[in-house]
Enzyme design. Sequence first.
Site, PDB file in Angstrom:
ATOM      1  N   GLY A 275       0.831  -1.190   0.000  1.00 38.41           N
ATOM      2  CA  GLY A 275       0.000   0.000   0.000  1.00 38.41           C
ATOM      3  C   GLY A 275       0.869   1.245   0.000  1.00 38.41           C
ATOM      4  O   GLY A 275       2.035   1.207  -0.383  1.00 38.41           O
ATOM      5  N   ARG A 276       0.295   2.358   0.468  1.00 35.86           N
ATOM      6  CA  ARG A 276       1.050   3.604   0.470  1.00 35.86           C
ATOM      7  C   ARG A 276       1.859   3.814   1.742  1.00 35.86           C
ATOM      8  O   ARG A 276       2.724   4.699   1.804  1.00 35.86           O
ATOM      9  CB  ARG A 276       0.113   4.787   0.233  1.00 35.86           C
ATOM     10  CG  ARG A 276      -0.211   4.932  -1.245  1.00 35.86           C
ATOM     11  CD  ARG A 276      -0.711   6.304  -1.588  1.00 35.86           C
ATOM     12  NE  ARG A 276      -2.120   6.448  -1.257  1.00 35.86           N
ATOM     13  CZ  ARG A 276      -2.642   7.488  -0.616  1.00 35.86           C
ATOM     14  NH1 ARG A 276      -1.886   8.467  -0.216  1.00 35.86           N
ATOM     15  NH2 ARG A 276      -3.926   7.537  -0.381  1.00 35.86           N
TER      16      ARG A 276
ATOM     17  N   GLU B  52       6.036   3.849   1.832  1.00 35.39           N
ATOM     18  CA  GLU B  52       6.804   4.959   1.267  1.00 35.39           C
ATOM     19  C   GLU B  52       7.032   6.075   2.275  1.00 35.39           C
ATOM     20  O   GLU B  52       7.985   6.847   2.126  1.00 35.39           O
ATOM     21  CB  GLU B  52       6.117   5.508   0.009  1.00 35.39           C
ATOM     22  CG  GLU B  52       4.872   6.320   0.282  1.00 35.39           C
ATOM     23  CD  GLU B  52       4.236   6.874  -0.987  1.00 35.39           C
ATOM     24  OE1 GLU B  52       4.662   6.502  -2.098  1.00 35.39           O
ATOM     25  OE2 GLU B  52       3.293   7.675  -0.859  1.00 35.39           O
TER      26      GLU B  52
ATOM     27  N   CYS C 150       4.379  -6.541  -2.113  1.00 31.70           N
ATOM     28  CA  CYS C 150       3.998  -5.382  -2.899  1.00 31.70           C
ATOM     29  C   CYS C 150       4.938  -4.201  -2.633  1.00 31.70           C
ATOM     30  O   CYS C 150       6.142  -4.298  -2.817  1.00 31.70           O
ATOM     31  CB  CYS C 150       2.536  -5.047  -2.614  1.00 31.70           C
ATOM     32  SG  CYS C 150       1.716  -4.102  -3.901  1.00 31.70           S
ATOM     33  N   HIS C 151       4.405  -3.078  -2.159  1.00 28.12           N
ATOM     34  CA  HIS C 151       5.220  -1.895  -1.875  1.00 28.12           C
ATOM     35  C   HIS C 151       5.987  -2.013  -0.557  1.00 28.12           C
ATOM     36  O   HIS C 151       6.766  -1.120  -0.218  1.00 28.12           O
ATOM     37  CB  HIS C 151       4.346  -0.635  -1.839  1.00 28.12           C
ATOM     38  CG  HIS C 151       3.845  -0.218  -3.188  1.00 28.12           C
ATOM     39  ND1 HIS C 151       2.854  -0.906  -3.848  1.00 28.12           N
ATOM     40  CD2 HIS C 151       4.205   0.810  -4.004  1.00 28.12           C
ATOM     41  CE1 HIS C 151       2.616  -0.309  -5.012  1.00 28.12           C
ATOM     42  NE2 HIS C 151       3.418   0.731  -5.129  1.00 28.12           N
TER      43      HIS C 151
ATOM     44  N   TYR D  59       5.911  -5.372  -6.030  1.00 27.88           N
ATOM     45  CA  TYR D  59       5.104  -4.789  -7.092  1.00 27.88           C
ATOM     46  C   TYR D  59       6.094  -4.258  -8.130  1.00 27.88           C
ATOM     47  O   TYR D  59       7.094  -3.630  -7.766  1.00 27.88           O
ATOM     48  CB  TYR D  59       4.213  -3.665  -6.544  1.00 27.88           C
ATOM     49  CG  TYR D  59       3.269  -3.123  -7.582  1.00 27.88           C
ATOM     50  CD1 TYR D  59       2.231  -3.916  -8.064  1.00 27.88           C
ATOM     51  CD2 TYR D  59       3.447  -1.856  -8.118  1.00 27.88           C
ATOM     52  CE1 TYR D  59       1.381  -3.451  -9.050  1.00 27.88           C
ATOM     53  CE2 TYR D  59       2.594  -1.379  -9.094  1.00 27.88           C
ATOM     54  CZ  TYR D  59       1.565  -2.182  -9.559  1.00 27.88           C
ATOM     55  OH  TYR D  59       0.734  -1.728 -10.537  1.00 27.88           O
TER      56      TYR D  59
END
Length: 199
Positions: free
Chosen positions: A89-90, A93, A119-120, A139
């Site tokens: 997800g976000r 980051e 993923c992320h 990802y």
Amino acid sequence: MAAKKILMLVGDYVEDYEVMVPFQALQMVGHTVHAVCPDKKAGQKVRTSVHDFEGDQTYSEKPGHNFTLNANFDEVEPENYDALVVPGGRAPEYIRLNEKVLEITRHFAQTNKPIAAICHGLQLLAAAGVLQGKSCTAYPACGPDVTLAGGLYVNIPVDEAMVDGNLVTAPAWPAHPRWLGEFLKVLGTKIEHKDMVAV
């Protein structure tokens, strides 16, 4: 094998499935899972986002559930945990900007404890500098992060997972069955299916 104590690092707009499914599934098989977020305490919530694959050039993003944290970030002592889970997800980051998050992540890599990232989530591992020489997936848009961090990015189908020693990675949530299955093996968790005998 004894039940394990697992730490999960999350933040606002963590991917909905990638936090909910492992959090529940790992507890279902008897492990303890503590989900924490920088600057938040047990009982507080993080928002989640749903990343879906609908034929566009990248994933779409929609609001997900609110996810309740069950441990205090400020009280985390990584040496008290057996393994680490980093959803995508976000969240990765920006939680990677927190020095304690990086220190926690490095502890698991340096002590060769099991790490599952999806993923992320690989953005966090790259920022922590723990991917050097490791074969892993993520990802695809995070592939350059892996490569720049010295990891060996491998592009695999979205529903597959890969293992390199203590590190279990996957591209996105369609890989949950394989990713969590491989993580359980690295944890030493065995699930037996026995035939029932009619009496």
